[in-house]
Design a protein around this motif. Structure first.
Motif, short mmCIF file in Angstrom:
data_model
loop_
_atom_site.label_atom_id
_atom_site.label_comp_id
_atom_site.label_asym_id
_atom_site.label_seq_id
_atom_site.Cartn_x
_atom_site.Cartn_y
_atom_site.Cartn_z
N GLU A 1 0.73 -1.11 -0.20
CA GLU A 1 0.01 0.10 -0.03
C GLU A 1 0.86 1.21 0.11
O GLU A 1 2.02 1.38 0.65
CB GLU A 1 -0.74 0.11 1.17
N PRO A 2 0.63 2.33 -0.65
CA PRO A 2 1.29 3.53 -0.70
C PRO A 2 1.45 4.22 0.53
O PRO A 2 0.53 4.30 1.39
CB PRO A 2 0.69 4.47 -1.72
N LEU B 1 4.98 -2.16 -7.08
CA LEU B 1 4.77 -3.13 -8.12
C LEU B 1 5.46 -4.41 -8.01
O LEU B 1 4.97 -5.65 -8.62
CB LEU B 1 5.36 -2.44 -9.62
N TYR B 2 6.64 -4.29 -7.33
CA TYR B 2 7.33 -5.91 -6.93
C TYR B 2 7.20 -6.22 -5.84
O TYR B 2 8.03 -7.24 -5.37
CB TYR B 2 8.86 -5.55 -7.42
N HIS B 3 6.07 -5.76 -5.02
CA HIS B 3 5.98 -6.57 -3.81
C HIS B 3 5.24 -7.88 -3.87
O HIS B 3 4.34 -7.80 -5.13
CB HIS B 3 5.01 -5.54 -2.78
N PRO B 4 5.53 -8.80 -3.26
CA PRO B 4 4.99 -10.24 -3.43
C PRO B 4 3.55 -10.04 -3.41
O PRO B 4 2.99 -11.06 -4.15
CB PRO B 4 5.49 -11.00 -2.19
N ASP B 5 2.56 -9.20 -2.72
CA ASP B 5 1.30 -9.23 -2.83
C ASP B 5 0.76 -8.71 -4.02
O ASP B 5 -0.28 -8.88 -4.26
CB ASP B 5 0.83 -8.43 -1.73
N HIS C 1 2.21 -11.99 -18.34
CA HIS C 1 2.01 -11.77 -20.10
C HIS C 1 1.33 -13.22 -20.25
O HIS C 1 1.07 -13.24 -21.47
CB HIS C 1 3.35 -11.67 -20.86
N SER C 2 1.34 -14.16 -19.57
CA SER C 2 0.47 -15.40 -19.89
C SER C 2 -0.09 -15.92 -18.65
O SER C 2 0.40 -15.42 -17.60
CB SER C 2 1.64 -16.43 -20.68
N ARG C 3 -0.89 -17.08 -18.79
CA ARG C 3 -1.37 -17.80 -17.62
C ARG C 3 -0.03 -18.29 -16.79
O ARG C 3 -0.26 -18.49 -15.47
CB ARG C 3 -2.54 -18.85 -17.88
N SER C 4 0.78 -18.72 -17.29
CA SER C 4 1.88 -19.49 -16.82
C SER C 4 2.73 -18.65 -15.80
O SER C 4 3.31 -19.03 -14.90
CB SER C 4 2.64 -20.24 -17.70
N GLU C 5 2.70 -17.47 -16.29
CA GLU C 5 3.22 -16.27 -15.28
C GLU C 5 2.64 -15.81 -14.03
O GLU C 5 3.09 -15.05 -13.09
CB GLU C 5 3.66 -15.02 -16.18
N LEU C 6 1.34 -16.03 -14.08
CA LEU C 6 0.52 -15.61 -12.89
C LEU C 6 0.87 -16.18 -11.60
O LEU C 6 1.03 -17.38 -11.50
CB LEU C 6 -1.09 -15.76 -13.36
N LEU C 7 0.96 -15.48 -10.74
CA LEU C 7 1.44 -15.84 -9.30
C LEU C 7 0.16 -15.80 -8.30
O LEU C 7 0.36 -15.36 -7.03
CB LEU C 7 2.43 -15.11 -8.75
N ALA C 8 -0.93 -16.05 -9.09
CA ALA C 8 -2.36 -15.88 -8.21
C ALA C 8 -3.27 -16.93 -8.75
O ALA C 8 -3.13 -17.30 -9.84
CB ALA C 8 -2.85 -14.54 -8.53
N PRO C 9 -4.17 -17.39 -7.77
CA PRO C 9 -5.22 -18.41 -8.51
C PRO C 9 -5.88 -17.72 -9.70
O PRO C 9 -6.12 -16.64 -9.53
CB PRO C 9 -6.01 -18.51 -7.15
N HIS C 10 -6.28 -18.56 -10.67
CA HIS C 10 -6.90 -18.14 -11.74
C HIS C 10 -7.58 -19.11 -12.40
O HIS C 10 -7.46 -20.32 -12.17
CB HIS C 10 -5.87 -17.46 -13.03
N PHE C 11 -8.59 -18.59 -13.21
CA PHE C 11 -9.32 -19.58 -14.15
C PHE C 11 -8.69 -20.13 -15.02
O PHE C 11 -8.07 -19.58 -15.64
CB PHE C 11 -10.94 -18.83 -14.58
N GLU C 12 -9.17 -21.20 -15.33
CA GLU C 12 -8.37 -21.96 -16.65
C GLU C 12 -9.33 -21.63 -17.89
O GLU C 12 -10.28 -21.17 -17.73
CB GLU C 12 -8.73 -23.72 -16.57
N ASP C 13 -8.39 -21.74 -18.91
CA ASP C 13 -9.25 -21.26 -20.33
C ASP C 13 -10.78 -21.96 -20.61
O ASP C 13 -11.74 -21.23 -20.79
CB ASP C 13 -8.37 -21.72 -21.47
N HIS C 14 -10.88 -23.27 -20.12
CA HIS C 14 -12.17 -23.97 -20.56
C HIS C 14 -13.16 -23.48 -19.23
O HIS C 14 -14.34 -23.56 -19.77
CB HIS C 14 -11.93 -25.34 -20.30
#
Length: 115
Positions: free
Chosen positions: A22-23, A50-54, A77-90
């Motif tokens: 947080e700022p 921007l580079y904080h782990p959260d 830049h891709s789903r494989s780079e996301l470091l958060a839970p995310h939805f799958e394409d299907h």
């Protein structure tokens, strides 16, 4: 450049975060100085935020494949780079009733904004 300055994020034990994503209300990317300086529990620069782990790679980059920052970008830049839970394409392209009822509104979506 003081705007690019980043304090160590982790404490001496290597796991405790020194500041939150947080700022700082006193100093954030401007010439003012925080009275707590390095002991402050908030981000002082955009780089720290921007580079904080959260925050780091928890959302997609708006410039995607045309991003000039490449691998140094704080956004995924891709789903494989996301470091958060995310939805799958299907799940997004062909959602089931179970998905809509139990996951769609309960799991954070990294796209940000309407989609």
């Amino acid at each position: 450049n003081t705007r690019d300055r980043r304090r160590p994020i982790f404490g001496r034990d290597g796991t405790t975060l020194q500041y939150v994503a947080e700022p700082c209300p006193f100093q954030f990317d401007d010439c003012r100085l925080c009275p707590k300086y390095d002991e402050c529990v908030f981000c002082h620069t955009e780089c720290e935020l921007l580079y904080h782990p959260d925050f780091f790679r928890k959302r997609f980059c708006s410039q995607a494949q045309k991003c000039p920052r490449g691998r140094y970008c704080a956004f995924a830049h891709s789903r494989s780079e996301l470091l958060a839970p995310h939805f799958e394409d299907h799940e997004e392209t062909n959602p089931t009733e179970d998905f809509i009822a139990h996951r769609f509104k309960t799991q954070w979506c990294p796209k940000g904004g309407p989609h």
